[in-house]
Design a protein around this motif. Sequence first.
Motif, PDB file in Angstrom:
ATOM      1  N   VAL A  24     -28.814   0.708  26.857  1.00  0.00           N
ATOM      2  CA  VAL A  24     -28.454   2.044  27.344  1.00  0.00           C
ATOM      3  C   VAL A  24     -29.722   2.888  27.490  1.00  0.00           C
ATOM      4  N   PRO A  25     -30.194   3.073  28.720  1.00  0.00           N
ATOM      5  CA  PRO A  25     -31.359   3.936  28.915  1.00  0.00           C
ATOM      6  C   PRO A  25     -30.961   5.412  28.973  1.00  0.00           C
ATOM      7  N   THR A  26     -31.705   6.267  28.282  1.00  0.00           N
ATOM      8  CA  THR A  26     -31.409   7.707  28.282  1.00  0.00           C
ATOM      9  C   THR A  26     -32.717   8.503  28.295  1.00  0.00           C
ATOM     10  N   MET A  27     -32.554   9.800  28.509  1.00  0.00           N
ATOM     11  CA  MET A  27     -33.709  10.711  28.406  1.00  0.00           C
ATOM     12  C   MET A  27     -33.603  11.570  27.139  1.00  0.00           C
ATOM     13  N   GLY A  28     -32.688  11.201  26.250  1.00  0.00           N
ATOM     14  CA  GLY A  28     -32.592  11.914  24.976  1.00  0.00           C
ATOM     15  C   GLY A  28     -31.698  13.133  25.041  1.00  0.00           C
ATOM     16  N   LEU A  30     -29.135  13.492  23.031  1.00  0.00           N
ATOM     17  CA  LEU A  30     -27.916  12.682  23.160  1.00  0.00           C
ATOM     18  C   LEU A  30     -26.653  13.491  22.877  1.00  0.00           C
ATOM     19  N   HIS A  31     -25.615  13.196  23.648  1.00  0.00           N
ATOM     20  CA  HIS A  31     -24.308  13.831  23.465  1.00  0.00           C
ATOM     21  C   HIS A  31     -23.231  12.743  23.552  1.00  0.00           C
ATOM     22  N   SER A  32     -21.968  13.178  23.514  1.00  0.00           N
ATOM     23  CA  SER A  32     -20.875  12.190  23.469  1.00  0.00           C
ATOM     24  C   SER A  32     -20.799  11.325  24.726  1.00  0.00           C
ATOM     25  N   GLY A  33     -21.350  11.788  25.828  1.00  0.00           N
ATOM     26  CA  GLY A  33     -21.405  10.960  27.041  1.00  0.00           C
ATOM     27  C   GLY A  33     -22.286   9.744  26.793  1.00  0.00           C
ATOM     28  N   HIS A  34     -23.487   9.999  26.252  1.00  0.00           N
ATOM     29  CA  HIS A  34     -24.387   8.891  25.902  1.00  0.00           C
ATOM     30  C   HIS A  34     -23.706   7.974  24.874  1.00  0.00           C
ATOM     31  N   LEU A  35     -23.067   8.625  23.921  1.00  0.00           N
ATOM     32  CA  LEU A  35     -22.441   7.881  22.828  1.00  0.00           C
ATOM     33  C   LEU A  35     -21.389   6.894  23.331  1.00  0.00           C
ATOM     34  N   SER A  36     -20.650   7.308  24.358  1.00  0.00           N
ATOM     35  CA  SER A  36     -19.609   6.411  24.894  1.00  0.00           C
ATOM     36  C   SER A  36     -20.262   5.156  25.495  1.00  0.00           C
ATOM     37  N   LEU A  37     -21.425   5.323  26.109  1.00  0.00           N
ATOM     38  CA  LEU A  37     -22.143   4.160  26.659  1.00  0.00           C
ATOM     39  C   LEU A  37     -22.640   3.269  25.523  1.00  0.00           C
ATOM     40  N   ILE A  38     -23.167   3.902  24.474  1.00  0.00           N
ATOM     41  CA  ILE A  38     -23.718   3.149  23.336  1.00  0.00           C
ATOM     42  C   ILE A  38     -22.599   2.361  22.647  1.00  0.00           C
ATOM     43  N   TYR A 142     -25.782  -0.212  30.742  1.00  0.00           N
ATOM     44  CA  TYR A 142     -24.662   0.723  30.857  1.00  0.00           C
ATOM     45  C   TYR A 142     -25.143   2.042  31.455  1.00  0.00           C
ATOM     46  N   PHE A 143     -24.455   2.478  32.525  1.00  0.00           N
ATOM     47  CA  PHE A 143     -24.826   3.723  33.205  1.00  0.00           C
ATOM     48  C   PHE A 143     -23.575   4.552  33.458  1.00  0.00           C
ATOM     49  N   GLY A 144     -23.729   5.877  33.417  1.00  0.00           N
ATOM     50  CA  GLY A 144     -22.584   6.767  33.594  1.00  0.00           C
ATOM     51  C   GLY A 144     -22.281   7.029  35.064  1.00  0.00           C
ATOM     52  N   LYS A 145     -20.976   7.139  35.358  1.00  0.00           N
ATOM     53  CA  LYS A 145     -20.555   7.524  36.715  1.00  0.00           C
ATOM     54  C   LYS A 145     -20.915   8.986  36.991  1.00  0.00           C
ATOM     55  N   LYS A 146     -21.237   9.722  35.929  1.00  0.00           N
ATOM     56  CA  LYS A 146     -21.655  11.118  36.077  1.00  0.00           C
ATOM     57  C   LYS A 146     -22.778  11.221  37.119  1.00  0.00           C
ATOM     58  N   ASP A 147     -23.711  10.250  37.075  1.00  0.00           N
ATOM     59  CA  ASP A 147     -24.806  10.204  38.048  1.00  0.00           C
ATOM     60  C   ASP A 147     -24.442   9.137  39.077  1.00  0.00           C
ATOM     61  N   ALA A 148     -23.480   9.484  39.925  1.00  0.00           N
ATOM     62  CA  ALA A 148     -22.854   8.480  40.795  1.00  0.00           C
ATOM     63  C   ALA A 148     -23.856   7.837  41.759  1.00  0.00           C
ATOM     64  N   CYS A 170     -19.788   3.378  33.631  1.00  0.00           N
ATOM     65  CA  CYS A 170     -18.963   3.946  32.540  1.00  0.00           C
ATOM     66  C   CYS A 170     -18.408   5.307  32.944  1.00  0.00           C
ATOM     67  N   ASP A 171     -17.185   5.583  32.470  1.00  0.00           N
ATOM     68  CA  ASP A 171     -16.495   6.821  32.841  1.00  0.00           C
ATOM     69  C   ASP A 171     -17.211   8.076  32.343  1.00  0.00           C
ATOM     70  N   ILE A 172     -16.944   9.177  33.027  1.00  0.00           N
ATOM     71  CA  ILE A 172     -17.554  10.463  32.663  1.00  0.00           C
ATOM     72  C   ILE A 172     -16.857  11.038  31.431  1.00  0.00           C
ATOM     73  N   VAL A 173     -17.637  11.487  30.462  1.00  0.00           N
ATOM     74  CA  VAL A 173     -17.073  12.149  29.279  1.00  0.00           C
ATOM     75  C   VAL A 173     -17.205  13.669  29.478  1.00  0.00           C
ATOM     76  N   ARG A 174     -16.103  14.378  29.177  1.00  0.00           N
ATOM     77  CA  ARG A 174     -16.047  15.833  29.366  1.00  0.00           C
ATOM     78  C   ARG A 174     -15.717  16.525  28.054  1.00  0.00           C
ATOM     79  N   ALA A 180     -18.228  18.434  32.367  1.00  0.00           N
ATOM     80  CA  ALA A 180     -18.864  17.128  32.173  1.00  0.00           C
ATOM     81  C   ALA A 180     -20.061  17.306  31.241  1.00  0.00           C
ATOM     82  N   LEU A 181     -20.132  16.482  30.203  1.00  0.00           N
ATOM     83  CA  LEU A 181     -21.236  16.620  29.258  1.00  0.00           C
ATOM     84  C   LEU A 181     -22.548  16.268  29.943  1.00  0.00           C
ATOM     85  N   SER A 182     -23.581  17.034  29.599  1.00  0.00           N
ATOM     86  CA  SER A 182     -24.913  16.807  30.156  1.00  0.00           C
ATOM     87  C   SER A 182     -25.923  17.419  29.201  1.00  0.00           C
TER      88      SER A 182
HETATM   89  P1  AMP Z   1     -29.630  10.881  30.896  1.00  0.00           P
HETATM   90  O1  AMP Z   1     -30.082  10.949  29.479  1.00  0.00           O
HETATM   91  O2  AMP Z   1     -29.126  12.177  31.434  1.00  0.00           O
HETATM   92  O3  AMP Z   1     -30.634  10.193  31.799  1.00  0.00           O
HETATM   93  O4  AMP Z   1     -28.349   9.932  30.899  1.00  0.00           O
HETATM   94  C1  AMP Z   1     -28.400   8.627  30.400  1.00  0.00           C
HETATM   95  C2  AMP Z   1     -27.136   7.908  30.820  1.00  0.00           C
HETATM   96  O5  AMP Z   1     -25.999   8.583  30.304  1.00  0.00           O
HETATM   97  C3  AMP Z   1     -26.959   7.845  32.351  1.00  0.00           C
HETATM   98  O6  AMP Z   1     -26.461   6.563  32.715  1.00  0.00           O
HETATM   99  C4  AMP Z   1     -25.940   8.917  32.601  1.00  0.00           C
HETATM  100  O7  AMP Z   1     -25.178   8.719  33.773  1.00  0.00           O
HETATM  101  C5  AMP Z   1     -25.082   8.812  31.357  1.00  0.00           C
HETATM  102  N1  AMP Z   1     -24.341  10.046  31.132  1.00  0.00           N
HETATM  103  C6  AMP Z   1     -24.842  11.314  31.089  1.00  0.00           C
HETATM  104  N2  AMP Z   1     -23.854  12.206  30.913  1.00  0.00           N
HETATM  105  C7  AMP Z   1     -22.694  11.489  30.850  1.00  0.00           C
HETATM  106  C8  AMP Z   1     -21.316  11.839  30.679  1.00  0.00           C
HETATM  107  N3  AMP Z   1     -20.922  13.093  30.543  1.00  0.00           N
HETATM  108  N4  AMP Z   1     -20.407  10.845  30.650  1.00  0.00           N
HETATM  109  C9  AMP Z   1     -20.802   9.533  30.793  1.00  0.00           C
HETATM  110  N5  AMP Z   1     -22.082   9.148  30.954  1.00  0.00           N
HETATM  111  C10 AMP Z   1     -23.013  10.107  30.988  1.00  0.00           C
END
Ligand code: AMP
Length: 274
Positions: A24-28, A30-38, A142-148, A170-174, A180-182
């Motif tokens: 699961v690549p992220t930019m830190g 972290l919130h529940s959206g990231h957590l769902s991917l993890i 694992y990547f979020g659909k949030k960034d379609a 992975c589905d968007i977490v709100r 939408a979490l961001s």
């Molecule tokens: P970021 O840290 O913003 O680069 O996001 C890392 C990963 O988490 C990317 O694949 C995003 O699409 C995913 N992500 C970010 N926000 C959400 C969200 N609300 N629900 C699901 N996935 C998300």
Amino acid sequence: MEIVRTVEALQNIKKKLEGSVGFVPTMGALHSGHLSLIQRAGDENDHTIVSIFLNPTQFLEGEDLESYPKREEADIKICELSGVDILFMPTVDQMYEEDELRISAPARRGYILEGAKRPGHFDGMLQVVMKLLNLSTATRAYFGKKDAQQLALIIQMARSYFFSCEIIPCDIVRDEQGLALSSRNAYLSEEEKYRALSLSRSLKRATKMVMSGEREVGLLISEMMSVLKEVDRIEYIAICDRDLQKLETVESGNTIILVAAWVGETRLIDNIWI
Ligand code: AMP
């Protein structure tokens, strides 16, 4: 959990792992959206690797690279508690060399929607994802659909360059209200957060219209614009197929409705898949 800050250390630890790896690549921040991917990576693989890397090459001049929320200590705790095996937190020097070989986003798909508003963003994103996927040698990423659009381009890159890694959308977490979490939601004041809800509300309204039989894109977009009155500026509303090509009429099971808008100084994106 092992915290790894160099490429060499990651490669050494990886040699000892047996079985499948979910990445699961992220930019830190972290919130529940990231957590769902993890969590999904943990459920579907023998080992989980998470990266936290604020990638400078995907930020345009004048964007929020400097002010992007950083919460290293909390992020480490979250990963630890979520059963992550390896947390990769490299420095920029570890990831890039001078006069790099470059990756370019596709000329058409990479320069519509987000790519039109942020030209060059996807070059940097694909460059870092290529590096991270090669380093992790993951079975699944694992990547979020949030960034379609990001997701669509990563799937295309994996196909074009014959990656063996499987890309899992992975589905968007709100939040409870639908936002939408961001990580960028941290920029929003309470009042702005309230106004930001109109993004998801506009998507819900359009979905409801589709459910009641409306298929005409023009009508759906004008209804969405009326719901989006509370944002400061709409950047785009688009109704596309899963390949992000614009549609005239909604196709059930093959449509994404996307919106990008500014609330105060914060640029937000959201979408819904129908
Ligand atoms: P970021 O840290 O913003 O680069 O996001 C890392 C990963 O988490 C990317 O694949 C995003 O699409 C995913 N992500 C970010 N926000 C959400 C969200 N609300 N629900 C699901 N996935 C998300």
